[in-house]
Design a protein around this motif. Structure first.
Motif, PDB file in Angstrom:
ATOM      1  N   MET A 161       0.857  -1.345  -0.108  1.00  0.00           N
ATOM      2  CA  MET A 161       0.078  -0.104   0.144  1.00  0.00           C
ATOM      3  C   MET A 161       0.935   1.141   0.132  1.00  0.00           C
ATOM      4  SD  MET A 161      -2.763   1.513   2.749  1.00  0.00           S
ATOM      5  CE  MET A 161      -3.726  -0.164   3.021  1.00  0.00           C
ATOM      6  N   HIS A 162       0.473   2.113  -0.916  1.00  0.00           N
ATOM      7  CA  HIS A 162       1.411   3.434  -0.859  1.00  0.00           C
ATOM      8  C   HIS A 162       0.599   4.472   0.039  1.00  0.00           C
ATOM      9  CE1 HIS A 162       4.131   2.100  -4.345  1.00  0.00           C
ATOM     10  NE2 HIS A 162       3.087   1.305  -4.349  1.00  0.00           N
ATOM     11  N   LEU A 163       1.280   5.460   0.605  1.00  0.00           N
ATOM     12  CA  LEU A 163       0.843   6.538   1.393  1.00  0.00           C
ATOM     13  C   LEU A 163       1.805   7.688   1.061  1.00  0.00           C
ATOM     14  CD1 LEU A 163      -1.029   7.413   3.572  1.00  0.00           C
ATOM     15  CD2 LEU A 163       0.405   6.768   5.220  1.00  0.00           C
ATOM     16  N   ALA A 164       1.031   8.725   0.526  1.00  0.00           N
ATOM     17  CA  ALA A 164       1.738  10.024   0.249  1.00  0.00           C
ATOM     18  C   ALA A 164       1.369  11.048   1.253  1.00  0.00           C
ATOM     19  CB  ALA A 164       1.516  10.404  -1.129  1.00  0.00           C
ATOM     20  N   VAL A 165       2.383  11.814   1.485  1.00  0.00           N
ATOM     21  CA  VAL A 165       2.143  12.898   2.745  1.00  0.00           C
ATOM     22  C   VAL A 165       2.976  13.936   2.286  1.00  0.00           C
ATOM     23  CG1 VAL A 165       3.904  11.773   4.101  1.00  0.00           C
ATOM     24  CG2 VAL A 165       1.865  13.281   5.033  1.00  0.00           C
ATOM     25  N   VAL A 166       2.772  15.127   2.478  1.00  0.00           N
ATOM     26  CA  VAL A 166       3.329  16.314   2.286  1.00  0.00           C
ATOM     27  C   VAL A 166       3.510  17.162   3.580  1.00  0.00           C
ATOM     28  CG1 VAL A 166       3.526  18.665   1.149  1.00  0.00           C
ATOM     29  CG2 VAL A 166       2.264  16.887   0.299  1.00  0.00           C
ATOM     30  N   ALA A 167       4.766  17.451   4.074  1.00  0.00           N
ATOM     31  CA  ALA A 167       5.284  18.042   5.306  1.00  0.00           C
ATOM     32  C   ALA A 167       6.067  19.380   4.990  1.00  0.00           C
ATOM     33  CB  ALA A 167       6.134  16.979   6.156  1.00  0.00           C
ATOM     34  N   CYS A 168       5.801  20.434   5.545  1.00  0.00           N
ATOM     35  CA  CYS A 168       6.452  21.817   5.313  1.00  0.00           C
ATOM     36  C   CYS A 168       6.562  22.483   6.609  1.00  0.00           C
ATOM     37  CB  CYS A 168       5.684  22.630   4.254  1.00  0.00           C
ATOM     38  SG  CYS A 168       5.941  22.071   2.803  1.00  0.00           S
ATOM     39  N   GLY A 169       7.388  23.427   6.852  1.00  0.00           N
ATOM     40  CA  GLY A 169       7.274  24.112   8.075  1.00  0.00           C
ATOM     41  C   GLY A 169       7.550  23.238   9.204  1.00  0.00           C
ATOM     42  N   ASP A 170       6.538  23.518  10.258  1.00  0.00           N
ATOM     43  CA  ASP A 170       6.899  22.966  11.535  1.00  0.00           C
ATOM     44  C   ASP A 170       6.008  21.612  11.491  1.00  0.00           C
ATOM     45  OD1 ASP A 170       4.328  24.017  11.578  1.00  0.00           O
ATOM     46  OD2 ASP A 170       4.412  24.871  13.502  1.00  0.00           O
ATOM     47  N   ARG A 171       5.796  20.897  10.508  1.00  0.00           N
ATOM     48  CA  ARG A 171       4.712  19.667  10.576  1.00  0.00           C
ATOM     49  C   ARG A 171       5.640  18.365  10.514  1.00  0.00           C
ATOM     50  NH1 ARG A 171      -0.189  21.404  11.475  1.00  0.00           N
ATOM     51  NH2 ARG A 171      -0.779  23.269  10.195  1.00  0.00           N
ATOM     52  N   LEU A 172       6.777  18.371  10.844  1.00  0.00           N
ATOM     53  CA  LEU A 172       7.709  17.286  10.905  1.00  0.00           C
ATOM     54  C   LEU A 172       7.078  16.232  12.044  1.00  0.00           C
ATOM     55  CD1 LEU A 172      10.405  15.651  10.499  1.00  0.00           C
ATOM     56  CD2 LEU A 172      11.342  16.391  12.378  1.00  0.00           C
ATOM     57  N   GLU A 173       6.783  16.615  13.226  1.00  0.00           N
ATOM     58  CA  GLU A 173       6.507  15.748  14.033  1.00  0.00           C
ATOM     59  C   GLU A 173       4.934  15.332  14.011  1.00  0.00           C
ATOM     60  OE1 GLU A 173       8.129  14.342  16.592  1.00  0.00           O
ATOM     61  OE2 GLU A 173       9.936  15.387  15.837  1.00  0.00           O
ATOM     62  N   GLU A 174       4.182  16.173  13.650  1.00  0.00           N
ATOM     63  CA  GLU A 174       2.772  15.834  13.113  1.00  0.00           C
ATOM     64  C   GLU A 174       2.749  14.666  11.897  1.00  0.00           C
ATOM     65  OE1 GLU A 174      -0.483  18.262  10.637  1.00  0.00           O
ATOM     66  OE2 GLU A 174      -0.175  19.125  12.697  1.00  0.00           O
ATOM     67  N   THR A 175       3.651  14.805  11.193  1.00  0.00           N
ATOM     68  CA  THR A 175       3.709  13.840   9.893  1.00  0.00           C
ATOM     69  C   THR A 175       4.124  12.459  10.543  1.00  0.00           C
ATOM     70  OG1 THR A 175       3.883  15.816   8.281  1.00  0.00           O
ATOM     71  CG2 THR A 175       4.736  13.524   7.612  1.00  0.00           C
ATOM     72  N   LEU A 176       5.120  12.574  11.268  1.00  0.00           N
ATOM     73  CA  LEU A 176       5.709  10.940  11.684  1.00  0.00           C
ATOM     74  C   LEU A 176       4.836  10.508  12.564  1.00  0.00           C
ATOM     75  CD1 LEU A 176       9.257  12.657  12.809  1.00  0.00           C
ATOM     76  CD2 LEU A 176       8.938  10.768  11.153  1.00  0.00           C
ATOM     77  N   ILE A 177       3.872  11.305  13.364  1.00  0.00           N
ATOM     78  CA  ILE A 177       2.918  10.687  14.222  1.00  0.00           C
ATOM     79  C   ILE A 177       2.049   9.960  13.194  1.00  0.00           C
ATOM     80  CG2 ILE A 177       0.938  11.087  15.447  1.00  0.00           C
ATOM     81  CD1 ILE A 177       2.779  13.187  17.194  1.00  0.00           C
ATOM     82  N   MET A 178       1.393  10.597  12.331  1.00  0.00           N
ATOM     83  CA  MET A 178       0.592  10.085  11.283  1.00  0.00           C
ATOM     84  C   MET A 178       1.229   8.936  10.554  1.00  0.00           C
ATOM     85  SD  MET A 178      -0.376   9.910   7.689  1.00  0.00           S
ATOM     86  CE  MET A 178       0.780  10.738   7.157  1.00  0.00           C
ATOM     87  N   LEU A 179       2.228   8.906  10.240  1.00  0.00           N
ATOM     88  CA  LEU A 179       3.108   7.519   9.696  1.00  0.00           C
ATOM     89  C   LEU A 179       3.199   6.438  10.546  1.00  0.00           C
ATOM     90  CD1 LEU A 179       5.941   9.435   7.783  1.00  0.00           C
ATOM     91  CD2 LEU A 179       3.781   8.831   6.803  1.00  0.00           C
ATOM     92  N   LYS A 180       3.340   6.868  11.793  1.00  0.00           N
ATOM     93  CA  LYS A 180       3.468   5.724  12.803  1.00  0.00           C
ATOM     94  C   LYS A 180       2.304   5.042  13.073  1.00  0.00           C
ATOM     95  CE  LYS A 180       6.656   5.704  16.205  1.00  0.00           C
ATOM     96  NZ  LYS A 180       7.472   6.025  17.247  1.00  0.00           N
ATOM     97  N   SER A 181       1.147   5.886  13.175  1.00  0.00           N
ATOM     98  CA  SER A 181      -0.214   5.397  13.255  1.00  0.00           C
ATOM     99  C   SER A 181      -0.598   4.307  12.128  1.00  0.00           C
ATOM    100  CB  SER A 181      -1.306   6.711  13.125  1.00  0.00           C
ATOM    101  OG  SER A 181      -0.857   7.176  14.373  1.00  0.00           O
TER     102      SER A 181
END
Length: 99
Positions: free
Chosen positions: A1-21
């Motif tokens: 399964m492929h999952l695409a995500v965009v992260a900019c600015g201060d969204r690093l931690e938020e994106t990592l939490i989403m990926l870990k979930s």
């Protein structure tokens, strides 16, 4: 399964939490396509490698630069902020992938 995500600015931690979930709640091997500003790429690489092996064996990832893939980049920049527009280019960057 492929999952695409965009992260900019201060969204690093938020994106990592989403990926870990996604890793924790998926029974399938995942392929992350992470579109991020150049300054975030080393942080993504470092933090994803720091995850326990029980997590890292369940996914592959690639970090891509933010780019306008179609037409005149300067025109696109007038219409959209770079991070906000990345999802518009996913069909062009991955024509062989299903939605």
């Amino acid at each position: 399964m492929h999952l695409a995500v965009v992260a900019c600015g201060d969204r690093l931690e938020e994106t990592l939490i989403m990926l870990k979930s996604a890793v924790l709640f998926s029974n399938r091997k995942l392929k992350f396509h992470i579109f991020a500003e150049d300054s975030l790429k080393p942080e993504f690489e470092r933090k994803l490698q720091d995850w326990p092996s029980s997590h890292t064996k369940k996914f592959e990832h690639k970090v891509y630069p933010i780019a306008f893939s179609v037409g005149n980049a300067q025109e696109w920049k007038k219409l959209f902020k770079p991070c906000a527009a990345q999802r518009l280019f996913l069909p062009v960057r991955y024509p062989d992938s299903d939605k």
